[in-house]
Design a protein around this motif. Structure first.
Motif, PDB file in Angstrom:
ATOM      1  N   THR A   1       6.945   3.566   1.189  1.00 34.26           N
ATOM      2  CA  THR A   1       6.981   2.618   2.301  1.00 34.26           C
ATOM      3  C   THR A   1       6.113   1.425   1.930  1.00 34.26           C
ATOM      4  N   VAL A   2       6.717   0.255   1.951  1.00 37.51           N
ATOM      5  CA  VAL A   2       6.008  -0.979   1.625  1.00 37.51           C
ATOM      6  C   VAL A   2       5.838  -1.784   2.905  1.00 37.51           C
ATOM      7  N   GLY A   3       4.605  -2.120   3.233  1.00 34.75           N
ATOM      8  CA  GLY A   3       4.309  -2.919   4.408  1.00 34.75           C
ATOM      9  C   GLY A   3       3.929  -4.333   4.018  1.00 34.75           C
ATOM     10  N   ILE A   4       4.570  -5.309   4.627  1.00 34.40           N
ATOM     11  CA  ILE A   4       4.303  -6.709   4.341  1.00 34.40           C
ATOM     12  C   ILE A   4       3.649  -7.331   5.564  1.00 34.40           C
ATOM     13  N   VAL A   5       2.433  -7.819   5.400  1.00 29.65           N
ATOM     14  CA  VAL A   5       1.691  -8.464   6.487  1.00 29.65           C
ATOM     15  C   VAL A   5       1.826  -9.968   6.306  1.00 29.65           C
TER      16      VAL A   5
ATOM     17  N   ALA B   1     -14.177  -2.660  -2.263  1.00 32.04           N
ATOM     18  CA  ALA B   1     -14.936  -1.930  -3.281  1.00 32.04           C
ATOM     19  C   ALA B   1     -15.507  -0.632  -2.708  1.00 32.04           C
ATOM     20  N   ASP B   2     -16.020  -0.697  -1.486  1.00 33.94           N
ATOM     21  CA  ASP B   2     -16.539   0.518  -0.842  1.00 33.94           C
ATOM     22  C   ASP B   2     -15.438   1.563  -0.692  1.00 33.94           C
ATOM     23  N   ALA B   3     -14.249   1.127  -0.265  1.00 33.08           N
ATOM     24  CA  ALA B   3     -13.149   2.062  -0.029  1.00 33.08           C
ATOM     25  C   ALA B   3     -12.611   2.640  -1.331  1.00 33.08           C
ATOM     26  N   LEU B   4     -12.670   1.868  -2.407  1.00 35.46           N
ATOM     27  CA  LEU B   4     -12.283   2.411  -3.715  1.00 35.46           C
ATOM     28  C   LEU B   4     -13.290   3.459  -4.168  1.00 35.46           C
ATOM     29  N   GLU B   5     -14.569   3.198  -3.942  1.00 31.42           N
ATOM     30  CA  GLU B   5     -15.599   4.160  -4.336  1.00 31.42           C
ATOM     31  C   GLU B   5     -15.489   5.461  -3.543  1.00 31.42           C
ATOM     32  N   SER B   6     -15.162   5.344  -2.260  1.00 31.77           N
ATOM     33  CA  SER B   6     -15.044   6.558  -1.439  1.00 31.77           C
ATOM     34  C   SER B   6     -13.758   7.319  -1.719  1.00 31.77           C
ATOM     35  N   GLY B   7     -12.779   6.649  -2.331  1.00 29.25           N
ATOM     36  CA  GLY B   7     -11.489   7.268  -2.595  1.00 29.25           C
ATOM     37  C   GLY B   7     -10.469   7.063  -1.498  1.00 29.25           C
ATOM     38  N   HIS B   8     -10.857   6.455  -0.374  1.00 25.42           N
ATOM     39  CA  HIS B   8      -9.891   6.251   0.706  1.00 25.42           C
ATOM     40  C   HIS B   8      -8.792   5.285   0.286  1.00 25.42           C
TER      41      HIS B   8
ATOM     42  N   ARG C   1      10.618  -4.417  11.835  1.00 25.36           N
ATOM     43  CA  ARG C   1       9.484  -5.127  12.419  1.00 25.36           C
ATOM     44  C   ARG C   1       8.598  -4.115  13.141  1.00 25.36           C
ATOM     45  N   VAL C   2       7.316  -4.090  12.792  1.00 24.00           N
ATOM     46  CA  VAL C   2       6.382  -3.152  13.410  1.00 24.00           C
ATOM     47  C   VAL C   2       5.090  -3.888  13.731  1.00 24.00           C
ATOM     48  N   ALA C   3       4.199  -3.240  14.471  1.00 27.08           N
ATOM     49  CA  ALA C   3       2.896  -3.800  14.791  1.00 27.08           C
ATOM     50  C   ALA C   3       1.996  -3.785  13.554  1.00 27.08           C
ATOM     51  N   PHE C   4       0.981  -4.623  13.588  1.00 29.07           N
ATOM     52  CA  PHE C   4       0.043  -4.709  12.460  1.00 29.07           C
ATOM     53  C   PHE C   4      -0.561  -3.353  12.122  1.00 29.07           C
ATOM     54  N   ASP C   5      -1.041  -2.631  13.146  1.00 22.63           N
ATOM     55  CA  ASP C   5      -1.649  -1.328  12.877  1.00 22.63           C
ATOM     56  C   ASP C   5      -0.648  -0.348  12.283  1.00 22.63           C
ATOM     57  N   ASP C   6       0.612  -0.467  12.669  1.00 18.65           N
ATOM     58  CA  ASP C   6       1.621   0.431  12.114  1.00 18.65           C
ATOM     59  C   ASP C   6       1.883   0.130  10.642  1.00 18.65           C
ATOM     60  N   VAL C   7       1.815  -1.145  10.257  1.00 20.09           N
ATOM     61  CA  VAL C   7       1.920  -1.455   8.827  1.00 20.09           C
ATOM     62  C   VAL C   7       0.828  -0.722   8.057  1.00 20.09           C
ATOM     63  N   LEU C   8      -0.391  -0.760   8.583  1.00 18.05           N
ATOM     64  CA  LEU C   8      -1.510  -0.104   7.902  1.00 18.05           C
ATOM     65  C   LEU C   8      -1.320   1.411   7.849  1.00 18.05           C
ATOM     66  N   LYS C   9      -0.876   1.987   8.944  1.00 20.88           N
ATOM     67  CA  LYS C   9      -0.783   3.448   9.035  1.00 20.88           C
ATOM     68  C   LYS C   9       0.385   4.020   8.241  1.00 20.88           C
ATOM     69  N   LEU C  10       1.473   3.251   8.135  1.00 20.47           N
ATOM     70  CA  LEU C  10       2.706   3.790   7.551  1.00 20.47           C
ATOM     71  C   LEU C  10       2.831   3.573   6.045  1.00 20.47           C
TER      72      LEU C  10
ATOM     73  N   ALA D   1     -12.742  -1.867   8.808  1.00 22.45           N
ATOM     74  CA  ALA D   1     -12.019  -1.194   9.895  1.00 22.45           C
ATOM     75  C   ALA D   1     -10.530  -1.113   9.601  1.00 22.45           C
ATOM     76  N   ALA D   2      -9.950  -2.214   9.110  1.00 20.88           N
ATOM     77  CA  ALA D   2      -8.518  -2.205   8.794  1.00 20.88           C
ATOM     78  C   ALA D   2      -8.213  -1.244   7.655  1.00 20.88           C
ATOM     79  N   ILE D   3      -9.049  -1.252   6.631  1.00 21.17           N
ATOM     80  CA  ILE D   3      -8.841  -0.331   5.507  1.00 21.17           C
ATOM     81  C   ILE D   3      -8.940   1.113   5.993  1.00 21.17           C
ATOM     82  N   GLY D   4      -9.845   1.368   6.932  1.00 25.39           N
ATOM     83  CA  GLY D   4      -9.981   2.714   7.486  1.00 25.39           C
ATOM     84  C   GLY D   4      -8.738   3.192   8.200  1.00 25.39           C
ATOM     85  N   ARG D   5      -7.909   2.246   8.686  1.00 28.34           N
ATOM     86  CA  ARG D   5      -6.671   2.627   9.369  1.00 28.34           C
ATOM     87  C   ARG D   5      -5.504   2.789   8.404  1.00 28.34           C
ATOM     88  N   MET D   6      -5.710   2.416   7.140  1.00 31.67           N
ATOM     89  CA  MET D   6      -4.659   2.630   6.145  1.00 31.67           C
ATOM     90  C   MET D   6      -4.594   4.105   5.766  1.00 31.67           C
ATOM     91  N   ARG D   7      -3.430   4.545   5.355  1.00 32.89           N
ATOM     92  CA  ARG D   7      -3.299   5.948   4.967  1.00 32.89           C
ATOM     93  C   ARG D   7      -4.123   6.215   3.699  1.00 32.89           C
TER      94      ARG D   7
END
Length: 336
Positions: free
Chosen positions: A149-153, A245-252, A189-198, A219-225
């Motif tokens: 699934t590719v999300g385009i913002v 960089a923080d999210a890459l280090e944590s592995g999220h 067409r989906v909501a912004f948060d749905d792009v991040l989640k899906l 916060a947005a990165i935290g909502r990404m899968r």
């Protein structure tokens, strides 16, 4: 005899671009690959009537006050967040952009960044160069575009061009934009948060405005899968690079690919002055290119000639192509 107008080119250009301008104007051009300093640009523009501006220029009110003869700024750009359009309009200076010639090269690079990041191409190349190759091994398993699934913002010209190029990959495409758009074949067409989640891949196609700055923050990165891949071919400051960089280090976050960086966005007085070192460190799950989104020879030549044509039209008293009629405005809330 009336003296011909003076046009300043702040970046090295193709000979054809300079020749087109020199047929009717005096031209002062940067012949080096490195940009002039701001003070040097201003000094050369004090008597100039026209200016061809590039990504490395910051045209603000103070700049314009020191260059009183300017009539037109022809930006060899699509985005114009580095130009104070309101201040230019107040002084009677027209600002033009090149709205569409950068679209296809940027979309092509976005696809390249997606493939390179998802399939670990830079790591594979580095491994062969530094360690040699002894044959196939069960290694570097990654994420393909097919069946992802590719999300385009941001679903303007660039976002739509990316979507068209993805159709042959057999992926699901979801998109978000505050403006209405025709979903077209295979785009949801989906909501912004749905792009991040899906999305397995989140690709950015937005302009840089007040409301899109640091849109992709912690916060947005935290909502990404978990394990999702983020791709930014648009503007560096859409992304908080320290949060990435923080999210890459944590592995999220599974990986980050970018052609643009926060340090480039000259309109931000408190921007980082360099790329976060963790993104460029050996072994980082990143693919980074030096702002080459439009760096296709034929496209760059057309971009320059288009900007040159607009400058000449304005100096001749005609309505120039690509005239910016409104400044970069705040966009609507990005949660709908």
């Amino acid at each position: 005899m009336t003296q011909s107008p003076l046009i300043v080119l702040t970046s090295r250009v193709f000979p054809e671009t300079r020749a087109a301008l020199e047929r009717v104007a005096r031209v002062v051009a940067n012949e080096d690959s490195e940009p002039w300093s701001r003070d040097e640009v201003i000094e050369r523009c004090r008597e100039a009537n026209g200016l061809m501006a590039f990504m490395t220029d910051r045209i603000d009110r103070a700049f314009l006050e020191r260059c009183p003869r300017l009539k037109v700024i022809g930006a060899a750009l699509k985005g114009y967040d580095n130009i104070d359009v309101d201040a230019a309009r107040e002084r009677g200076v027209q600002v033009t952009i090149v709205p569409d010639l950068l679209t296809v090269p940027t979309a092509e690079l976005a696809i390249g960044l997606m493939i390179a990041l998802g399939r670990h191409i830079p790591r594979g190349d580095a491994g062969i160069r530094h360690q040699g190759f002894a044959g196939w091994r069960p290694q570097l398993y990654g994420t393909g575009i097919g069946h992802s699934t590719v999300g385009i913002v941001g679903f303007g010209l660039v976002g739509q061009a990316i979507a068209r190029r993805l159709r042959g990959f057999g992926c699901r495409i979801v998109a978000f934009d505050t403006n209405p758009f025709d979903e077209g074949a295979g785009v949801e067409r989906v909501a912004f948060d749905d792009v991040l989640k899906l999305s397995d891949f989140v690709v950015l196609g937005l302009p840089l405005t007040e409301s899109t700055t640091s849109l992709i923050d912690a916060a947005a990165i935290g909502r990404m899968r978990p394990g999702a891949l983020l791709v930014n071919p648009a503007r560096g400051s859409l992304v908080d690079e320290a949060a990435v960089a923080d999210a890459l280090e944590s592995g999220h976050l599974g990986g980050y690919a970018a052609d643009v960086f926060e340090c480039e966005d000259l309109a931000r007085p408190h921007r980082p002055m360099s790329i976060d070192a963790r993104l460029t460190a050996p072994g980082a799950r990143t693919v980074l290119t030096p702002h080459i989104g439009s760096a296709v020879t034929s496209a760059r030549r057309q971009i320059e000639l288009s900007a040159a044509s607009s400058i000449l039209q304005a100096l001749a008293g005609r309505l120039p192509a690509g005239l910016v009629k409104t400044p970069n405005m705040k966009t609507a809330a990005l949660t709908g």
